[in-house]
Design a protein around this motif. Sequence first.
Motif, PDB file in Angstrom:
ATOM      1  N   TRP A   6       0.822  -1.207   0.000  1.00 22.05           N
ATOM      2  CA  TRP A   6       0.000   0.000   0.000  1.00 22.05           C
ATOM      3  C   TRP A   6       0.856   1.256   0.000  1.00 22.05           C
ATOM      4  O   TRP A   6       1.885   1.313   0.666  1.00 22.05           O
ATOM      5  CB  TRP A   6      -0.911   0.010   1.219  1.00 22.05           C
ATOM      6  CG  TRP A   6      -2.063  -0.941   1.116  1.00 22.05           C
ATOM      7  CD1 TRP A   6      -2.183  -2.169   1.714  1.00 22.05           C
ATOM      8  CD2 TRP A   6      -3.258  -0.742   0.365  1.00 22.05           C
ATOM      9  NE1 TRP A   6      -3.383  -2.750   1.385  1.00 22.05           N
ATOM     10  CE2 TRP A   6      -4.075  -1.896   0.549  1.00 22.05           C
ATOM     11  CE3 TRP A   6      -3.740   0.284  -0.450  1.00 22.05           C
ATOM     12  CZ2 TRP A   6      -5.319  -2.039  -0.045  1.00 22.05           C
ATOM     13  CZ3 TRP A   6      -4.984   0.146  -1.037  1.00 22.05           C
ATOM     14  CH2 TRP A   6      -5.759  -1.000  -0.838  1.00 22.05           C
ATOM     15  N   HIS A   7       0.393   2.259  -0.743  1.00 23.11           N
ATOM     16  CA  HIS A   7       1.048   3.570  -0.791  1.00 23.11           C
ATOM     17  C   HIS A   7      -0.011   4.633  -0.526  1.00 23.11           C
ATOM     18  O   HIS A   7      -1.097   4.583  -1.113  1.00 23.11           O
ATOM     19  CB  HIS A   7       1.680   3.818  -2.160  1.00 23.11           C
ATOM     20  CG  HIS A   7       2.713   2.805  -2.543  1.00 23.11           C
ATOM     21  ND1 HIS A   7       4.059   3.056  -2.484  1.00 23.11           N
ATOM     22  CD2 HIS A   7       2.582   1.531  -2.989  1.00 23.11           C
ATOM     23  CE1 HIS A   7       4.720   1.981  -2.885  1.00 23.11           C
ATOM     24  NE2 HIS A   7       3.844   1.045  -3.189  1.00 23.11           N
ATOM     25  N   LEU A   8       0.288   5.595   0.330  1.00 21.96           N
ATOM     26  CA  LEU A   8      -0.627   6.680   0.652  1.00 21.96           C
ATOM     27  C   LEU A   8      -0.019   8.016   0.266  1.00 21.96           C
ATOM     28  O   LEU A   8       1.199   8.211   0.354  1.00 21.96           O
ATOM     29  CB  LEU A   8      -0.960   6.692   2.148  1.00 21.96           C
ATOM     30  CG  LEU A   8      -1.669   5.473   2.730  1.00 21.96           C
ATOM     31  CD1 LEU A   8      -1.936   5.677   4.217  1.00 21.96           C
ATOM     32  CD2 LEU A   8      -2.973   5.191   1.995  1.00 21.96           C
ATOM     33  N   THR A   9      -0.880   8.948  -0.146  1.00 27.15           N
ATOM     34  CA  THR A   9      -0.446  10.290  -0.488  1.00 27.15           C
ATOM     35  C   THR A   9      -1.608  11.247  -0.282  1.00 27.15           C
ATOM     36  O   THR A   9      -2.779  10.833  -0.259  1.00 27.15           O
ATOM     37  CB  THR A   9       0.032  10.370  -1.952  1.00 27.15           C
ATOM     38  OG1 THR A   9       0.487  11.702  -2.234  1.00 27.15           O
ATOM     39  CG2 THR A   9      -1.092  10.021  -2.925  1.00 27.15           C
ATOM     40  N   SER A  10      -1.303  12.527  -0.142  1.00 26.52           N
ATOM     41  CA  SER A  10      -2.337  13.562  -0.117  1.00 26.52           C
ATOM     42  C   SER A  10      -2.392  14.301  -1.444  1.00 26.52           C
ATOM     43  O   SER A  10      -3.174  15.243  -1.592  1.00 26.52           O
ATOM     44  CB  SER A  10      -2.056  14.558   1.021  1.00 26.52           C
ATOM     45  OG  SER A  10      -0.782  15.182   0.832  1.00 26.52           O
ATOM     46  N   ASP A  11      -1.574  13.879  -2.403  1.00 29.37           N
ATOM     47  CA  ASP A  11      -1.451  14.544  -3.703  1.00 29.37           C
ATOM     48  C   ASP A  11      -2.369  13.857  -4.719  1.00 29.37           C
ATOM     49  O   ASP A  11      -2.102  12.735  -5.156  1.00 29.37           O
ATOM     50  CB  ASP A  11       0.006  14.481  -4.161  1.00 29.37           C
ATOM     51  CG  ASP A  11       0.266  15.301  -5.411  1.00 29.37           C
ATOM     52  OD1 ASP A  11      -0.644  15.441  -6.250  1.00 29.37           O
ATOM     53  OD2 ASP A  11       1.399  15.799  -5.572  1.00 29.37           O
ATOM     54  N   LEU A  12      -3.439  14.539  -5.107  1.00 31.34           N
ATOM     55  CA  LEU A  12      -4.390  13.963  -6.053  1.00 31.34           C
ATOM     56  C   LEU A  12      -3.736  13.673  -7.397  1.00 31.34           C
ATOM     57  O   LEU A  12      -3.973  12.611  -7.997  1.00 31.34           O
ATOM     58  CB  LEU A  12      -5.583  14.906  -6.240  1.00 31.34           C
ATOM     59  CG  LEU A  12      -6.596  14.510  -7.318  1.00 31.34           C
ATOM     60  CD1 LEU A  12      -7.215  13.156  -7.019  1.00 31.34           C
ATOM     61  CD2 LEU A  12      -7.669  15.586  -7.452  1.00 31.34           C
ATOM     62  N   ASP A  13      -2.920  14.588  -7.891  1.00 28.98           N
ATOM     63  CA  ASP A  13      -2.294  14.381  -9.200  1.00 28.98           C
ATOM     64  C   ASP A  13      -1.375  13.164  -9.192  1.00 28.98           C
ATOM     65  O   ASP A  13      -1.353  12.378 -10.148  1.00 28.98           O
ATOM     66  CB  ASP A  13      -1.511  15.631  -9.613  1.00 28.98           C
ATOM     67  CG  ASP A  13      -2.426  16.813  -9.933  1.00 28.98           C
ATOM     68  OD1 ASP A  13      -3.595  16.565 -10.285  1.00 28.98           O
ATOM     69  OD2 ASP A  13      -1.971  17.963  -9.810  1.00 28.98           O
ATOM     70  N   ALA A  14      -0.612  13.002  -8.108  1.00 28.85           N
ATOM     71  CA  ALA A  14       0.275  11.843  -8.011  1.00 28.85           C
ATOM     72  C   ALA A  14      -0.532  10.550  -7.961  1.00 28.85           C
ATOM     73  O   ALA A  14      -0.157   9.540  -8.568  1.00 28.85           O
ATOM     74  CB  ALA A  14       1.158  11.971  -6.769  1.00 28.85           C
ATOM     75  N   PHE A  15      -1.651  10.593  -7.234  1.00 21.83           N
ATOM     76  CA  PHE A  15      -2.518   9.416  -7.152  1.00 21.83           C
ATOM     77  C   PHE A  15      -3.089   9.049  -8.516  1.00 21.83           C
ATOM     78  O   PHE A  15      -3.049   7.887  -8.931  1.00 21.83           O
ATOM     79  CB  PHE A  15      -3.647   9.699  -6.156  1.00 21.83           C
ATOM     80  CG  PHE A  15      -4.759   8.696  -6.177  1.00 21.83           C
ATOM     81  CD1 PHE A  15      -4.593   7.429  -5.629  1.00 21.83           C
ATOM     82  CD2 PHE A  15      -5.982   9.019  -6.737  1.00 21.83           C
ATOM     83  CE1 PHE A  15      -5.627   6.502  -5.649  1.00 21.83           C
ATOM     84  CE2 PHE A  15      -7.021   8.098  -6.758  1.00 21.83           C
ATOM     85  CZ  PHE A  15      -6.836   6.846  -6.216  1.00 21.83           C
ATOM     86  N   LEU A  16      -3.608  10.035  -9.233  1.00 17.52           N
ATOM     87  CA  LEU A  16      -4.199   9.760 -10.538  1.00 17.52           C
ATOM     88  C   LEU A  16      -3.146   9.299 -11.543  1.00 17.52           C
ATOM     89  O   LEU A  16      -3.430   8.453 -12.400  1.00 17.52           O
ATOM     90  CB  LEU A  16      -4.922  11.008 -11.060  1.00 17.52           C
ATOM     91  CG  LEU A  16      -6.179  11.415 -10.288  1.00 17.52           C
ATOM     92  CD1 LEU A  16      -6.729  12.715 -10.842  1.00 17.52           C
ATOM     93  CD2 LEU A  16      -7.225  10.316 -10.342  1.00 17.52           C
ATOM     94  N   ALA A  17      -1.938   9.846 -11.421  1.00 21.01           N
ATOM     95  CA  ALA A  17      -0.875   9.417 -12.329  1.00 21.01           C
ATOM     96  C   ALA A  17      -0.535   7.951 -12.139  1.00 21.01           C
ATOM     97  O   ALA A  17      -0.181   7.247 -13.097  1.00 21.01           O
ATOM     98  CB  ALA A  17       0.367  10.288 -12.107  1.00 21.01           C
ATOM     99  N   VAL A  65      -7.922   3.543  -3.178  1.00 22.55           N
ATOM    100  CA  VAL A  65      -8.747   4.000  -2.068  1.00 22.55           C
ATOM    101  C   VAL A  65      -8.588   5.506  -1.942  1.00 22.55           C
ATOM    102  O   VAL A  65      -7.541   6.067  -2.291  1.00 22.55           O
ATOM    103  CB  VAL A  65      -8.326   3.284  -0.757  1.00 22.55           C
ATOM    104  CG1 VAL A  65      -6.891   3.597  -0.403  1.00 22.55           C
ATOM    105  CG2 VAL A  65      -9.260   3.639   0.387  1.00 22.55           C
ATOM    106  N   TYR A  66      -9.652   6.174  -1.474  1.00 24.99           N
ATOM    107  CA  TYR A  66      -9.537   7.614  -1.241  1.00 24.99           C
ATOM    108  C   TYR A  66     -10.532   8.053  -0.185  1.00 24.99           C
ATOM    109  O   TYR A  66     -11.536   7.402   0.076  1.00 24.99           O
ATOM    110  CB  TYR A  66      -9.757   8.418  -2.536  1.00 24.99           C
ATOM    111  CG  TYR A  66     -11.150   8.289  -3.109  1.00 24.99           C
ATOM    112  CD1 TYR A  66     -12.208   9.065  -2.637  1.00 24.99           C
ATOM    113  CD2 TYR A  66     -11.418   7.395  -4.144  1.00 24.99           C
ATOM    114  CE1 TYR A  66     -13.478   8.939  -3.149  1.00 24.99           C
ATOM    115  CE2 TYR A  66     -12.687   7.267  -4.668  1.00 24.99           C
ATOM    116  CZ  TYR A  66     -13.715   8.049  -4.165  1.00 24.99           C
ATOM    117  OH  TYR A  66     -14.980   7.908  -4.681  1.00 24.99           O
TER     118      TYR A  66
END
Length: 283
Positions: A6-17, A65-66
Amino acid sequence: MRTDGWHLTSDLDAFLARAGRFLRSRPAAHTTQLTALEKARRGEAELREPVFGWLEDAGEVRAAVYQFTPARRLTVTSLAAGQAGSLAALLVGERQTVPGVLGEHDTVAELATRWTRLTGAQAERGWYARLHRLGTLTPPQPVPAGRARQAGAADRDQVVAWCREFTEAVGEVPRVDAATWDTSRFADRHFTFWETPDGTPVSFAAVTSALAGMVRVDPVHTPAPLRGRGYAGAVTVAVSRAALDAGATDVVLYADPDNPTSTGLYRRLGYVPLADWSGYDFH
């Protein structure tokens, strides 16, 4: 080098990429995720303390997940057995506030069980629906007299009033009205009326904009005194056919499995069950 897990981020662009292609690979199953994330990408959703995550296995994204705000349920794609446990443990370790979970039933039921074991919270199933995908569109017979007409700016008051009726009828919170319309989930929908021959609107249906070839029908509503006359079926066929004519490859909708009237109607129109969805709240 990417690490599986699992990887978590608060960056929407990074997530979508990273996870966008995975989400678009199953547009019917991921209808809720695609439409919610598109609104976020366009800046039309509140991104307060957002959390986005994806699961990698052998370098490939297998789940996503979001959660946009602390008050919003965590939305997750389908998980294999055991993956819900690792996600719950990660979120607890990160001290993430999770008021509930939303997704395909088996996945979120397991995630809710794991979450309650780890945190001592209580889980309550607060929403459930059955996701359907259109197979062969089959218009009802006979078709009621009248025609379909796309709603325009002059129809705003009628659309808002019927959306308010719809949310009240299904117990949806928050309920929508003129003051909350612009921030409601209905504001970006494309509405179509079914009108009687004299031009009187008697039912409506709305669709989302196409994403990865997917269009979702939501909501469909006929005022109570006008039900039982075939209007809902006629307008649902109209918007479904329009979506197909515009190039949609997946036309989907949610229906309440405890409502035999609407569920039976959609089956007769050609909609086939795809998956059960549930929402759990944690207390």
